[in-house]
Scaffold this motif. Structure first.
Motif, PDB file in Angstrom:
ATOM      1  N   PHE A 221       1.387  -3.789  17.809  1.00  0.00           N
ATOM      2  CA  PHE A 221       1.111  -4.633  16.798  1.00  0.00           C
ATOM      3  C   PHE A 221       1.606  -5.787  16.620  1.00  0.00           C
ATOM      4  CE2 PHE A 221       0.780  -5.886  12.343  1.00  0.00           C
ATOM      5  CZ  PHE A 221      -0.345  -5.838  12.137  1.00  0.00           C
ATOM      6  N   CYS A 222       2.920  -5.814  16.671  1.00  0.00           N
ATOM      7  CA  CYS A 222       3.672  -6.822  16.517  1.00  0.00           C
ATOM      8  C   CYS A 222       3.599  -7.901  17.682  1.00  0.00           C
ATOM      9  CB  CYS A 222       5.195  -6.629  16.363  1.00  0.00           C
ATOM     10  SG  CYS A 222       5.605  -5.411  14.964  1.00  0.00           S
ATOM     11  N   LEU A 223       3.535  -7.408  19.124  1.00  0.00           N
ATOM     12  CA  LEU A 223       3.356  -8.254  20.138  1.00  0.00           C
ATOM     13  C   LEU A 223       2.073  -8.960  20.339  1.00  0.00           C
ATOM     14  CD1 LEU A 223       4.376  -8.817  22.965  1.00  0.00           C
ATOM     15  CD2 LEU A 223       3.078  -6.993  23.875  1.00  0.00           C
ATOM     16  N   ALA A 224       1.121  -8.309  19.650  1.00  0.00           N
ATOM     17  CA  ALA A 224      -0.364  -9.012  19.581  1.00  0.00           C
ATOM     18  C   ALA A 224      -0.423  -9.933  18.407  1.00  0.00           C
ATOM     19  CB  ALA A 224      -1.428  -8.067  19.537  1.00  0.00           C
ATOM     20  N   THR A 225       0.199  -9.785  17.163  1.00  0.00           N
ATOM     21  CA  THR A 225       0.288 -10.628  16.008  1.00  0.00           C
ATOM     22  C   THR A 225       1.194 -11.820  16.002  1.00  0.00           C
ATOM     23  OG1 THR A 225       1.289  -8.835  14.614  1.00  0.00           O
ATOM     24  CG2 THR A 225      -1.326  -8.864  14.965  1.00  0.00           C
ATOM     25  N   GLN A 226       2.395 -11.550  16.174  1.00  0.00           N
ATOM     26  CA  GLN A 226       3.560 -12.251  15.733  1.00  0.00           C
ATOM     27  C   GLN A 226       3.552 -13.630  16.531  1.00  0.00           C
ATOM     28  OE1 GLN A 226       5.034 -11.576  12.900  1.00  0.00           O
ATOM     29  NE2 GLN A 226       3.569 -10.105  12.976  1.00  0.00           N
ATOM     30  N   PRO A 227       3.179 -13.424  17.914  1.00  0.00           N
ATOM     31  CA  PRO A 227       3.237 -14.993  18.733  1.00  0.00           C
ATOM     32  C   PRO A 227       2.145 -15.730  18.210  1.00  0.00           C
ATOM     33  CG  PRO A 227       3.568 -13.315  20.351  1.00  0.00           C
ATOM     34  CD  PRO A 227       3.178 -12.506  18.852  1.00  0.00           C
ATOM     35  N   LEU A 228       1.031 -15.331  17.753  1.00  0.00           N
ATOM     36  CA  LEU A 228      -0.154 -16.149  17.013  1.00  0.00           C
ATOM     37  C   LEU A 228       0.336 -16.648  15.814  1.00  0.00           C
ATOM     38  CD1 LEU A 228      -3.036 -17.415  17.335  1.00  0.00           C
ATOM     39  CD2 LEU A 228      -3.943 -15.227  16.260  1.00  0.00           C
ATOM     40  N   LEU A 229       0.846 -15.805  15.061  1.00  0.00           N
ATOM     41  CA  LEU A 229       1.306 -16.148  13.547  1.00  0.00           C
ATOM     42  C   LEU A 229       2.259 -17.226  13.663  1.00  0.00           C
ATOM     43  CD1 LEU A 229       1.684 -15.716  10.455  1.00  0.00           C
ATOM     44  CD2 LEU A 229       3.756 -14.335  11.357  1.00  0.00           C
ATOM     45  N   TRP A 230       3.298 -17.405  14.601  1.00  0.00           N
ATOM     46  CA  TRP A 230       3.932 -18.460  14.641  1.00  0.00           C
ATOM     47  C   TRP A 230       3.601 -19.883  15.246  1.00  0.00           C
ATOM     48  CZ3 TRP A 230       8.298 -18.196  11.859  1.00  0.00           C
ATOM     49  CH2 TRP A 230       8.825 -17.016  11.599  1.00  0.00           C
ATOM     50  N   VAL A 231       2.466 -19.544  15.957  1.00  0.00           N
ATOM     51  CA  VAL A 231       1.646 -20.761  16.443  1.00  0.00           C
ATOM     52  C   VAL A 231       0.836 -21.238  15.166  1.00  0.00           C
ATOM     53  CG1 VAL A 231      -0.163 -21.578  18.161  1.00  0.00           C
ATOM     54  CG2 VAL A 231       1.685 -20.199  18.898  1.00  0.00           C
ATOM     55  N   LEU A 232       0.243 -20.539  14.612  1.00  0.00           N
ATOM     56  CA  LEU A 232      -0.593 -20.764  13.347  1.00  0.00           C
ATOM     57  C   LEU A 232       0.290 -21.717  12.250  1.00  0.00           C
ATOM     58  CD1 LEU A 232      -2.955 -17.756  12.998  1.00  0.00           C
ATOM     59  CD2 LEU A 232      -3.560 -19.979  14.067  1.00  0.00           C
ATOM     60  N   VAL A 233       1.535 -20.781  11.997  1.00  0.00           N
ATOM     61  CA  VAL A 233       2.050 -21.700  11.092  1.00  0.00           C
ATOM     62  C   VAL A 233       2.673 -23.122  11.719  1.00  0.00           C
ATOM     63  CG1 VAL A 233       4.417 -21.596   9.980  1.00  0.00           C
ATOM     64  CG2 VAL A 233       2.833 -19.526  10.078  1.00  0.00           C
ATOM     65  N   ALA A 234       3.117 -23.202  12.778  1.00  0.00           N
ATOM     66  CA  ALA A 234       3.609 -24.484  13.406  1.00  0.00           C
ATOM     67  C   ALA A 234       2.499 -25.401  13.614  1.00  0.00           C
ATOM     68  CB  ALA A 234       4.100 -24.139  14.804  1.00  0.00           C
ATOM     69  N   GLY A 235       1.206 -24.898  13.751  1.00  0.00           N
ATOM     70  CA  GLY A 235       0.060 -25.966  13.822  1.00  0.00           C
ATOM     71  C   GLY A 235      -0.148 -26.590  12.398  1.00  0.00           C
ATOM     72  N   LEU A 236       0.299 -26.193  11.547  1.00  0.00           N
ATOM     73  CA  LEU A 236       0.134 -26.656  10.171  1.00  0.00           C
ATOM     74  C   LEU A 236       1.005 -28.127   9.930  1.00  0.00           C
ATOM     75  CD1 LEU A 236       0.000 -23.427   7.808  1.00  0.00           C
ATOM     76  CD2 LEU A 236      -1.939 -24.761   8.721  1.00  0.00           C
ATOM     77  N   PHE A 237       2.020 -28.299  10.918  1.00  0.00           N
ATOM     78  CA  PHE A 237       2.863 -29.180  10.775  1.00  0.00           C
ATOM     79  C   PHE A 237       3.163 -30.011  11.923  1.00  0.00           C
ATOM     80  CE2 PHE A 237       4.372 -25.614   8.230  1.00  0.00           C
ATOM     81  CZ  PHE A 237       4.290 -25.946   7.060  1.00  0.00           C
ATOM     82  N   VAL A 238       2.960 -29.631  13.184  1.00  0.00           N
ATOM     83  CA  VAL A 238       2.757 -30.307  14.467  1.00  0.00           C
ATOM     84  C   VAL A 238       1.592 -29.954  15.172  1.00  0.00           C
ATOM     85  CG1 VAL A 238       5.414 -30.603  14.132  1.00  0.00           C
ATOM     86  CG2 VAL A 238       4.176 -28.655  15.685  1.00  0.00           C
ATOM     87  N   GLU A 239       1.480 -30.925  16.274  1.00  0.00           N
ATOM     88  CA  GLU A 239       0.492 -30.548  17.033  1.00  0.00           C
ATOM     89  C   GLU A 239       0.741 -29.787  18.098  1.00  0.00           C
ATOM     90  OE1 GLU A 239      -3.398 -30.934  18.749  1.00  0.00           O
ATOM     91  OE2 GLU A 239      -2.501 -31.840  17.042  1.00  0.00           O
ATOM     92  N   VAL A 240      -0.057 -28.309  18.137  1.00  0.00           N
ATOM     93  CA  VAL A 240       0.144 -27.565  19.186  1.00  0.00           C
ATOM     94  C   VAL A 240      -0.664 -27.553  20.519  1.00  0.00           C
ATOM     95  CG1 VAL A 240       0.163 -24.693  19.489  1.00  0.00           C
ATOM     96  CG2 VAL A 240       0.828 -25.765  17.559  1.00  0.00           C
ATOM     97  N   PRO A 241      -0.079 -27.567  21.470  1.00  0.00           N
ATOM     98  CA  PRO A 241      -1.132 -27.570  22.856  1.00  0.00           C
ATOM     99  C   PRO A 241      -2.059 -26.406  22.655  1.00  0.00           C
ATOM    100  CG  PRO A 241       1.242 -27.546  23.426  1.00  0.00           C
ATOM    101  CD  PRO A 241       1.398 -27.166  21.815  1.00  0.00           C
ATOM    102  N   GLY A 242      -3.187 -27.129  23.212  1.00  0.00           N
ATOM    103  CA  GLY A 242      -4.493 -25.858  23.037  1.00  0.00           C
ATOM    104  C   GLY A 242      -4.264 -24.957  24.135  1.00  0.00           C
ATOM    105  N   ALA A 243      -3.758 -25.172  25.250  1.00  0.00           N
ATOM    106  CA  ALA A 243      -3.620 -24.059  26.253  1.00  0.00           C
ATOM    107  C   ALA A 243      -2.730 -22.933  25.553  1.00  0.00           C
ATOM    108  CB  ALA A 243      -3.015 -24.563  27.498  1.00  0.00           C
ATOM    109  N   LEU A 244      -1.496 -23.371  24.632  1.00  0.00           N
ATOM    110  CA  LEU A 244      -0.796 -22.392  24.286  1.00  0.00           C
ATOM    111  C   LEU A 244      -1.438 -21.457  23.182  1.00  0.00           C
ATOM    112  CD1 LEU A 244       1.943 -20.966  23.771  1.00  0.00           C
ATOM    113  CD2 LEU A 244       2.466 -22.929  22.263  1.00  0.00           C
ATOM    114  N   ARG A 245      -2.309 -22.333  22.473  1.00  0.00           N
ATOM    115  CA  ARG A 245      -3.094 -21.538  21.173  1.00  0.00           C
ATOM    116  C   ARG A 245      -3.981 -20.795  21.643  1.00  0.00           C
ATOM    117  NH1 ARG A 245      -4.092 -26.050  18.741  1.00  0.00           N
ATOM    118  NH2 ARG A 245      -6.080 -26.197  19.763  1.00  0.00           N
ATOM    119  N   THR A 246      -4.691 -21.067  22.473  1.00  0.00           N
ATOM    120  CA  THR A 246      -5.897 -20.412  23.534  1.00  0.00           C
ATOM    121  C   THR A 246      -5.513 -18.974  23.870  1.00  0.00           C
ATOM    122  OG1 THR A 246      -7.326 -22.411  23.605  1.00  0.00           O
ATOM    123  CG2 THR A 246      -7.808 -20.199  24.872  1.00  0.00           C
ATOM    124  N   SER A 247      -4.234 -19.098  24.719  1.00  0.00           N
ATOM    125  CA  SER A 247      -3.478 -18.026  25.149  1.00  0.00           C
ATOM    126  C   SER A 247      -3.116 -16.959  24.185  1.00  0.00           C
ATOM    127  CB  SER A 247      -2.442 -18.464  26.326  1.00  0.00           C
ATOM    128  OG  SER A 247      -1.289 -19.029  25.582  1.00  0.00           O
TER     129      SER A 247
END
Length: 318
Positions: A221-247
């Protein structure tokens, strides 16, 4: 991924509804999660694949509807993880009377209904974000259309809050179960709720694996959810590469495909029921009938001490 997720989710739902022995509160929550997974695997994934290929409908209203169903499925699936975790926590760590009182049929139905109401409430900001994205005009290409919902701050914040709300519940419940299983003399398989009576001394290695199975569920559960969580939170403040977000989004989507295996691959009752259905035994009426839930709860009551005193615990061990 969608094709790989539809069949197992449908199979778990069918077995939970058809086989009387599997009609328990825990399996009802698991089947509820599988139903939510089908919104993602059977509906959203095929339509998203068509949109990425440039052959799907381009109407803004259809896009908003598709993204809204996605969030409903995601939120209901995550809530089902919490319902299963809390159910197992109460069954294994609390008194049998507490479990029977809390998970009566009507109350379990209300819990499942509440999970869908909360999921529908989470879809409101997602629809608003999708509508604003549509007002800005058509996407430049299929890739940007694919990531448009995750790019919206309100939609990303909604999904992040869904993950944040479920993670502490899952972690707390499963680590508490792990500690209880580790310190008890007799072990309980928390994946199929069977009391193991002859393991502690003759099969110590196998005995220790019972707690690892719980951690495996929590880790997946944590492996699938936590990386996306941190990317979503970071995306609220900085630009996140589309390839990272999609993967990371694709990694998150694997949770909806692996959920049926995650909760049933060590459940002997599910395996027996599957073999009975495949062989036709279930249709001939030779499948085993429903085992009273009170018997299983009563068996668990003999495993863990009912009092908190050290003396009662030592007597229970002896």
């Amino acid at each position: 991924m969608g094709a790989a997720g539809v069949a197992p989710n449908l199979l778990v739902i069918y077995l939970a509804l058809r086989v009387r022995k599997l009609r328990t509160a825990t399996n009802a929550f698991i089947a509820n999660g599988c139903a939510a997974n089908l919104l993602v695997c059977a509906f959203w994934m095929p339509h998203e694949a068509a949109a990425v290929s440039g052959v799907g409908p381009a109407a803004p209203g259809y896009h908003a509807f598709r993204e809204a169903l996605l969030l409903v499925g995601v939120a209901a699936s995550l809530l089902s993880h919490s319902l299963v975790a809390v159910n197992r926590y109460v069954l294994i760590t609390k008194a049998p009377a507490t479990y029977q009182n809390l998970y009566q049929k009507r109350r379990a139905e209300w819990m499942i209904g509440a999970s869908w109401l909360v999921a529908l409430g989470c879809a409101a900001p997602w629809v608003t974000s999708a509508g604003r994205a549509a007002d800005r005009g058509p996407c430049a290409n299929a890739t940007s259309r694919y990531a448009s919902a995750l790019s919206e701050p309100r939609a990303a914040a909604t999904l992040a809050l869904c993950i944040v709300g479920q993670t502490p519940v899952v972690l707390y419940c499963y680590f508490k179960i792990f500690r209880r299983v580790q310190v008890s003399v007799k072990r309980v398989s928390v994946l199929n709720f069977q009391v193991v009576t002859n393991l502690p001394y003759s099969f110590p290695r196998r005995d220790k694996r019972l707690g690892r199975y719980v951690l495996a569920v929590c880790f997946a559960f944590c492996l699938a959810t936590q990386p996306l969580l941190w990317v979503l939170v970071a995306g609220l403040f900085v630009e996140v590469p589309g390839a990272l977000r999609t993967s990371l989004w694709l990694l998150f989507c694997t949770l909806f495909v692996t959920n049926p295996f995650l909760y049933t691959w060590k459940n002997e009752e599910f395996r027996k029921s599957l073999r009975a259905v495949v062989r036709g035994e279930h249709w001939r009426g030779s499948a085993v009938g429903a085992e009273p839930a009170a018997a299983a709860v009563s068996a668990v009551s003999h495993v863990f001490p009912r009092q908190n005193s050290r003396r009662a615990f030592l007597e229970e061990m002896n």
